[in-house]
Design a protein around this motif. Structure first.
Motif, PDB file in Angstrom:
ATOM      1  N   ILE A 108       1.004  -1.192   0.235  1.00 36.11           N
ATOM      2  CA  ILE A 108       0.038   0.104  -0.097  1.00 36.11           C
ATOM      3  C   ILE A 108       1.026   1.241   0.174  1.00 36.11           C
ATOM      4  N   PHE A 109       0.967   2.190  -0.992  1.00 34.36           N
ATOM      5  CA  PHE A 109       1.640   3.229  -1.272  1.00 34.36           C
ATOM      6  C   PHE A 109       0.932   4.562  -1.426  1.00 34.36           C
ATOM      7  N   GLY A 110       1.685   5.541  -1.012  1.00 34.29           N
ATOM      8  CA  GLY A 110       0.991   6.828  -1.193  1.00 34.29           C
ATOM      9  C   GLY A 110       1.703   7.981  -0.347  1.00 34.29           C
ATOM     10  N   ARG A 111       1.284   9.213  -0.300  1.00 28.80           N
ATOM     11  CA  ARG A 111       1.906  10.219   0.416  1.00 28.80           C
ATOM     12  C   ARG A 111       1.412  10.111   1.861  1.00 28.80           C
ATOM     13  N   ARG A 112       1.892  10.794   2.536  1.00 28.12           N
ATOM     14  CA  ARG A 112       1.403  10.924   4.070  1.00 28.12           C
ATOM     15  C   ARG A 112      -0.010  11.310   4.323  1.00 28.12           C
ATOM     16  N   ASN A 113      -0.761  10.634   5.111  1.00 29.57           N
ATOM     17  CA  ASN A 113      -1.872  11.308   5.589  1.00 29.57           C
ATOM     18  C   ASN A 113      -2.948  10.850   4.408  1.00 29.57           C
ATOM     19  N   VAL A 114      -2.788   9.987   3.288  1.00 30.80           N
ATOM     20  CA  VAL A 114      -3.916   9.767   2.625  1.00 30.80           C
ATOM     21  C   VAL A 114      -4.871   8.800   3.039  1.00 30.80           C
ATOM     22  N   GLY A 115      -4.177   8.084   3.945  1.00 33.56           N
ATOM     23  CA  GLY A 115      -5.365   7.284   4.613  1.00 33.56           C
ATOM     24  C   GLY A 115      -5.013   5.593   4.183  1.00 33.56           C
ATOM     25  N   LYS A 116      -3.588   5.325   4.265  1.00 33.56           N
ATOM     26  CA  LYS A 116      -2.996   3.863   3.815  1.00 33.56           C
ATOM     27  C   LYS A 116      -3.435   3.368   5.019  1.00 33.56           C
ATOM     28  N   LYS A 165      12.847   3.105   2.382  1.00 28.36           N
ATOM     29  CA  LYS A 165      11.996   1.707   3.074  1.00 28.36           C
ATOM     30  C   LYS A 165      11.012   1.670   2.232  1.00 28.36           C
ATOM     31  N   SER A 166      10.074   2.746   1.766  1.00 24.10           N
ATOM     32  CA  SER A 166       9.065   2.243   0.996  1.00 24.10           C
ATOM     33  C   SER A 166       9.198   1.726  -0.107  1.00 24.10           C
ATOM     34  N   TYR A 167      10.135   2.231  -0.844  1.00 24.01           N
ATOM     35  CA  TYR A 167      10.605   1.766  -2.163  1.00 24.01           C
ATOM     36  C   TYR A 167      11.162   0.294  -2.009  1.00 24.01           C
ATOM     37  N   GLN A 168      11.961  -0.017  -0.925  1.00 19.22           N
ATOM     38  CA  GLN A 168      12.288  -1.124  -0.974  1.00 19.22           C
ATOM     39  C   GLN A 168      11.233  -2.386  -0.582  1.00 19.22           C
TER      40      GLN A 168
END
Length: 413
Positions: free
Chosen positions: A16-24, A83-86
């Motif tokens: 699950i990917f996205g910007r901060r605070n988008v609701g992931k 870390k997200s891209y990993q």
């Protein structure tokens, strides 16, 4: 096996990917129906990837991975983004999350979302784009999101808070195409009903108390599912075990560390291999790793060897990765070799300083992540092998340890 007991490496990994605070995190909670991930209005609440195992039909056992925001800031933020891209290295299916209350402009999309989508496509990761917090969006506003993503046909408007289209999201994830691996076997395709398989499992200071390690468990299960008869013994009782059997075993599978003594006990006409070699074939590239094992013979003075493990565990005095393997390689080559070590999700992007990579069997890594590591080594022209193949070659029994595969497939290894 109960779905909840399925090893993480055998589950479909959903990132699950996205910007901060988008609701992931809220989406993870909504999809699982549990308050698993911490939800907060404060940006950057998720600072490390967080995984949750569950069952998602018709995919079956899956792992949902909540990642830090891709717009994080500062030096610490850069590390979180890394870390997200990993996580992409082990992602089988991806979900990109947008905030329905805020549509980034074209320049912002080109900085974060569009490059991420390109990563999905380049890596052949099937994906769905979700617009969260969309309960109050007008049709006109929804069209703005569609237009911003070049008419992507897999864009879904949802609300984790109110539950809008959460079931549709689950269905979309489940229906995404991915390479099916259900029928693949660790060793079962080499066996037939009634075959005896002797599994040699030393119980020494490095063995965990009260249990077998994951690859041993999985091989036993695979033998049983194939109708074969697994016989488990320690190396110290192997000779007695063989004499007690009324039927010749089809193959002896050993812990790699006992390769030499086991090879001296069993007859030359009996197949021999190791748990680690089976996993090289099961989720990696056996041909590439066999070639890598032979590269040990060409190591030179002051060469740097990377020893990499897929899991993190408590290091003991005779740890195979940090103690035994370096000692064996030095003794075998007679050279002063420099060693570096990584474990868990750590794996260098730049491998060119290494003359060789020796990897563990990778039982805790899913196939996508193991193949990513093999691909990195291949593209940078760095030989890579694993523990079992390296140990077999240094003991002069590599060809013997591969005979069962060659007889089965008629392949040259």
């Amino acid at each position: 096996m109960n779905m909840n007991e399925t090893p993480s490496a055998n589950r479909v990994h959903i990132g699950i990917f996205g910007r901060r605070n988008v609701g992931k995190s809220s989406i993870i909670n909504a999809v699982t129906g549990q308050n698993i991930a911490i939800v907060s209005e404060i940006k950057g609440t998720t600072t490390d990837p967080v995984s949750k195992a569950m069952e998602l039909l018709p995919l079956g056992p899956v792992v949902l991975i909540d990642t830090p925001g891709l717009d994080d800031e500062g030096e610490l933020g850069k590390k979180r983004i890394e870390k997200s891209y990993q996580v992409l290295n082990k992602t089988d299916i991806a979900v990109l999350v947008l905030d329905g209350t805020y549509l980034p402009d074209k320049e912002e999309l080109e900085k974060i979302e569009k490059p991420l989508l390109k990563q999905f496509r380049d890596r052949n990761i099937p994906y769905v784009i979700t617009v969260n917090k969309s309960e109050d969006l007008t049709d006109e506003r929804k069209q703005s999101f569609v237009d911003g993503f070049d008419q992507e046909n897999n864009l879904l408007f949802i609300s984790a808070k109110s539950g809008i289209n959460i079931q549709k999201l689950k269905n979309s994830i489940a229906n995404l195409s991915f390479e099916e691996k259900i029928d693949r076997k660790i060793v079962g395709d080499l066996l037939k009903n009634g075959d005896i398989v002797v599994l040699v499992i030393p119980i020494d200071s490095s063995a965990p108390k009260g249990r077998l390690i994951l690859p041993q468990q999985q091989v036993i299960r695979d033998c049983l599912e194939s109708g074969a008869v697994p016989v488990v013994t320690r190396d110290t009782e192997l000779n007695e075990t063989l004499h007690a059997l009324a039927k010749k075993p089809k193959v002896v599978i050993t812990d790699s560390q006992a390769f030499q003594c086991v090879s001296e006990i069993i007859p030359d006409d009996m197949f021999l291999t190791s748990f680690s070699i089976l996993f090289s074939r099961y989720k990696g590239n056996l041909v590439q790793q066999v070639s890598g094992a032979k590269a040990i013979r060409t190591l030179k003075e002051k060469d740097v060897v990377l020893i990499s493990e897929g899991c993190t565990h408590h290091r003991q005095c005779e740890d195979i990765g940090t103690v035994k393997m370096p000692r064996w390689i030095k003794n075998y080559t007679g050279k002063e070799i420099e060693f570096q070590f990584t474990s868990g999700t750590q794996f260098p992007d730049n491998l060119k300083e290494y003359a060789l990579i020796v990897h563990c069997g990778g039982c805790t890594l899913n196939e996508r992540e193991m193949n990513y590591r093999l691909k990195c080594a291949r593209e940078q022209k760095v030989p890579i092998t694993n523990y079992g193949l390296a140990i077999a070659d240094m003991n002069g029994i590599l060809d013997r340890s591969l005979m069962i595969f060659q007889k089965h497939s008629q392949e040259e290894l």
